[in-house]
Design a protein around this motif. Sequence first.
Motif, PDB file in Angstrom:
ATOM      1  N   TYR A  79      14.315  28.137   6.004  1.00  0.00           N
ATOM      2  CA  TYR A  79      13.357  29.094   5.453  1.00  0.00           C
ATOM      3  C   TYR A  79      13.652  29.350   3.971  1.00  0.00           C
ATOM      4  O   TYR A  79      12.750  29.336   3.125  1.00  0.00           O
ATOM      5  CB  TYR A  79      13.430  30.396   6.240  1.00  0.00           C
ATOM      6  CG  TYR A  79      12.581  31.505   5.670  1.00  0.00           C
ATOM      7  CD1 TYR A  79      11.207  31.565   5.920  1.00  0.00           C
ATOM      8  CD2 TYR A  79      13.146  32.503   4.882  1.00  0.00           C
ATOM      9  CE1 TYR A  79      10.423  32.581   5.395  1.00  0.00           C
ATOM     10  CE2 TYR A  79      12.376  33.516   4.350  1.00  0.00           C
ATOM     11  CZ  TYR A  79      11.014  33.552   4.606  1.00  0.00           C
ATOM     12  OH  TYR A  79      10.247  34.562   4.077  1.00  0.00           O
ATOM     13  N   THR A  80      14.937  29.568   3.644  1.00  0.00           N
ATOM     14  CA  THR A  80      15.313  29.864   2.265  1.00  0.00           C
ATOM     15  C   THR A  80      15.091  28.657   1.363  1.00  0.00           C
ATOM     16  O   THR A  80      14.669  28.799   0.209  1.00  0.00           O
ATOM     17  CB  THR A  80      16.793  30.297   2.197  1.00  0.00           C
ATOM     18  OG1 THR A  80      17.021  31.347   3.145  1.00  0.00           O
ATOM     19  CG2 THR A  80      17.146  30.790   0.811  1.00  0.00           C
TER      20      THR A  80
ATOM     21  N   TRP B 216      16.313  39.809   1.719  1.00  0.00           N
ATOM     22  CA  TRP B 216      16.880  38.463   1.683  1.00  0.00           C
ATOM     23  C   TRP B 216      16.211  37.611   0.609  1.00  0.00           C
ATOM     24  O   TRP B 216      16.885  36.890  -0.126  1.00  0.00           O
ATOM     25  CB  TRP B 216      16.730  37.798   3.048  1.00  0.00           C
ATOM     26  CG  TRP B 216      17.235  36.389   3.053  1.00  0.00           C
ATOM     27  CD1 TRP B 216      16.511  35.238   2.957  1.00  0.00           C
ATOM     28  CD2 TRP B 216      18.603  35.982   3.137  1.00  0.00           C
ATOM     29  NE1 TRP B 216      17.340  34.138   2.985  1.00  0.00           N
ATOM     30  CE2 TRP B 216      18.625  34.567   3.084  1.00  0.00           C
ATOM     31  CE3 TRP B 216      19.815  36.670   3.247  1.00  0.00           C
ATOM     32  CZ2 TRP B 216      19.810  33.840   3.148  1.00  0.00           C
ATOM     33  CZ3 TRP B 216      21.001  35.939   3.306  1.00  0.00           C
ATOM     34  CH2 TRP B 216      20.984  34.541   3.256  1.00  0.00           C
ATOM     35  N   GLN B 217      14.898  37.684   0.514  1.00  0.00           N
ATOM     36  CA  GLN B 217      14.170  36.886  -0.472  1.00  0.00           C
ATOM     37  C   GLN B 217      14.598  37.235  -1.888  1.00  0.00           C
ATOM     38  O   GLN B 217      14.784  36.359  -2.731  1.00  0.00           O
ATOM     39  CB  GLN B 217      12.671  37.089  -0.297  1.00  0.00           C
ATOM     40  CG  GLN B 217      12.122  36.456   0.966  1.00  0.00           C
ATOM     41  CD  GLN B 217      10.674  36.851   1.224  1.00  0.00           C
ATOM     42  OE1 GLN B 217      10.109  37.664   0.504  1.00  0.00           O
ATOM     43  NE2 GLN B 217      10.073  36.269   2.258  1.00  0.00           N
TER      44      GLN B 217
ATOM     45  N   THR C 181      24.804  30.329   2.412  1.00  0.00           N
ATOM     46  CA  THR C 181      23.492  29.717   2.204  1.00  0.00           C
ATOM     47  C   THR C 181      23.375  29.146   0.793  1.00  0.00           C
ATOM     48  O   THR C 181      22.898  28.029   0.593  1.00  0.00           O
ATOM     49  CB  THR C 181      22.386  30.758   2.433  1.00  0.00           C
ATOM     50  OG1 THR C 181      22.495  31.276   3.765  1.00  0.00           O
ATOM     51  CG2 THR C 181      21.006  30.152   2.250  1.00  0.00           C
ATOM     52  N   TYR C 182      23.817  29.908  -0.182  1.00  0.00           N
ATOM     53  CA  TYR C 182      23.781  29.453  -1.573  1.00  0.00           C
ATOM     54  C   TYR C 182      24.561  28.151  -1.742  1.00  0.00           C
ATOM     55  O   TYR C 182      24.103  27.206  -2.401  1.00  0.00           O
ATOM     56  CB  TYR C 182      24.349  30.544  -2.477  1.00  0.00           C
ATOM     57  CG  TYR C 182      24.622  30.099  -3.889  1.00  0.00           C
ATOM     58  CD1 TYR C 182      23.600  29.975  -4.821  1.00  0.00           C
ATOM     59  CD2 TYR C 182      25.922  29.782  -4.288  1.00  0.00           C
ATOM     60  CE1 TYR C 182      23.854  29.560  -6.122  1.00  0.00           C
ATOM     61  CE2 TYR C 182      26.184  29.358  -5.579  1.00  0.00           C
ATOM     62  CZ  TYR C 182      25.155  29.245  -6.491  1.00  0.00           C
ATOM     63  OH  TYR C 182      25.401  28.825  -7.772  1.00  0.00           O
TER      64      TYR C 182
ATOM     65  N   ALA D  27      18.233  35.864  -2.371  1.00  0.00           N
ATOM     66  CA  ALA D  27      18.254  34.400  -2.440  1.00  0.00           C
ATOM     67  C   ALA D  27      17.642  33.903  -3.745  1.00  0.00           C
ATOM     68  O   ALA D  27      18.141  32.948  -4.357  1.00  0.00           O
ATOM     69  CB  ALA D  27      17.512  33.818  -1.243  1.00  0.00           C
ATOM     70  N   ASP D  28      16.567  34.544  -4.184  1.00  0.00           N
ATOM     71  CA  ASP D  28      15.912  34.128  -5.422  1.00  0.00           C
ATOM     72  C   ASP D  28      16.847  34.309  -6.614  1.00  0.00           C
ATOM     73  O   ASP D  28      16.941  33.434  -7.486  1.00  0.00           O
ATOM     74  CB  ASP D  28      14.636  34.945  -5.626  1.00  0.00           C
ATOM     75  CG  ASP D  28      13.881  34.525  -6.874  1.00  0.00           C
ATOM     76  OD1 ASP D  28      13.347  33.402  -6.886  1.00  0.00           O
ATOM     77  OD2 ASP D  28      13.832  35.312  -7.838  1.00  0.00           O
TER      78      ASP D  28
ATOM     79  N   ALA E 151      24.775  35.171   2.570  1.00  0.00           N
ATOM     80  CA  ALA E 151      24.085  34.762   1.347  1.00  0.00           C
ATOM     81  C   ALA E 151      24.899  33.720   0.579  1.00  0.00           C
ATOM     82  O   ALA E 151      24.353  32.742   0.057  1.00  0.00           O
ATOM     83  CB  ALA E 151      23.819  35.977   0.463  1.00  0.00           C
TER      84      ALA E 151
END
Length: 357
Positions: free
Chosen positions: A282-283, A312-313, A180-181, A316-317, A177
């Motif tokens: 995707y993210t 995950w959503q 990705t961020y 990530a949000d 995470a």
Amino acid sequence: MTMARKYLVDPAVTRWYHCISRCVRQTLLLHDNSRDTKRDWRQWIEDRLQLLDSNFAISVGGFSVMDNHLHVLCRLDPEAADRWSPQEVMRRWIAIYPPKTLKSDDEKAVRQWLEKHAKDARRVTLLRDRLKNLGWFMKSLKEPLARLANKADGCRGTFWEARYKSIAILDDDALLATSTYIDLNPLAAGIASTPEQGLHTSIHQRVEHVCQKGEKEIERLKAARRGSVAASVAAGAMEQDHWLVPIEDRRTALRDEAGGLECREGMLESFPLGSYLLVLDYTGRLFREGKANMEAGVKEVFDRLSSTLEAWQTRADKMLHAKSLRGSFFASNNQTVAEITTAPGHHFRNLSPQPPD
């Protein structure tokens, strides 16, 4: 400027840290190059990170250089520094801080200098400790840039905020995470429409590295992004000769298959670069459009991670819409935190799962 400090979480528990540093008053000092048109401070930071990665016992797993702040994902490898000879310690140190009186292009002079100073056991011990310290890593990144920028401006003053923020990463889900961020920071700031279009990021460097290998590798990478498992695995092998920490940790698999074949330590087992690109894409669409179509391979990725798209959503949000990240550590669940806080010999203050604001 950037002081060495004790870690809130023992390095024996986690080796990964997400470091964040902001320009003073959050002004766009990294973007405004009008003072010195010949120098790009963001590119300077990329080059400096690669130099530090090559000489510190600290590896870079990800980075994002924005207009007024930067993110660096660091892995501590203190055992590596303990294995260096005195000459190796001194060689690495002068690669970062070249002595003004030493001609670096004179091999004989450099060799004599190393032999002489390697005999100073006290100095070697001090520098060995610095070369595995996160505070010194950030100091060696930020302080030279501040001096260069002030010289270009013909002024004095503070370039960076006084302290950098470090967030300990406690488990693999939190590590994915965080990576990705960091790579999606330009997209979240509205200065890039796709993850790899964000300049001065680790994902941009990873994709560029693959592209430099030729058309065959580019096609593999594209196939990986379409969800091909075989192509995804093949894409992961392309990272071994890149300076950033590979996304996939292939050591166990290759050791089992090839009887002890060595390769670099990566970030996540059984999670190649192609899979990471799928998750990143995707993210990114999830953040930009508020929804994202399920492409082939995405669900399979989260199944392999023993996670769910819903979890995950949500994570990530929270991260991508947060104005800033709070806390001194990041874990994906309460169980991880409980295991660490109850470990014998550890005394932690105010520990609870991060999650971001």
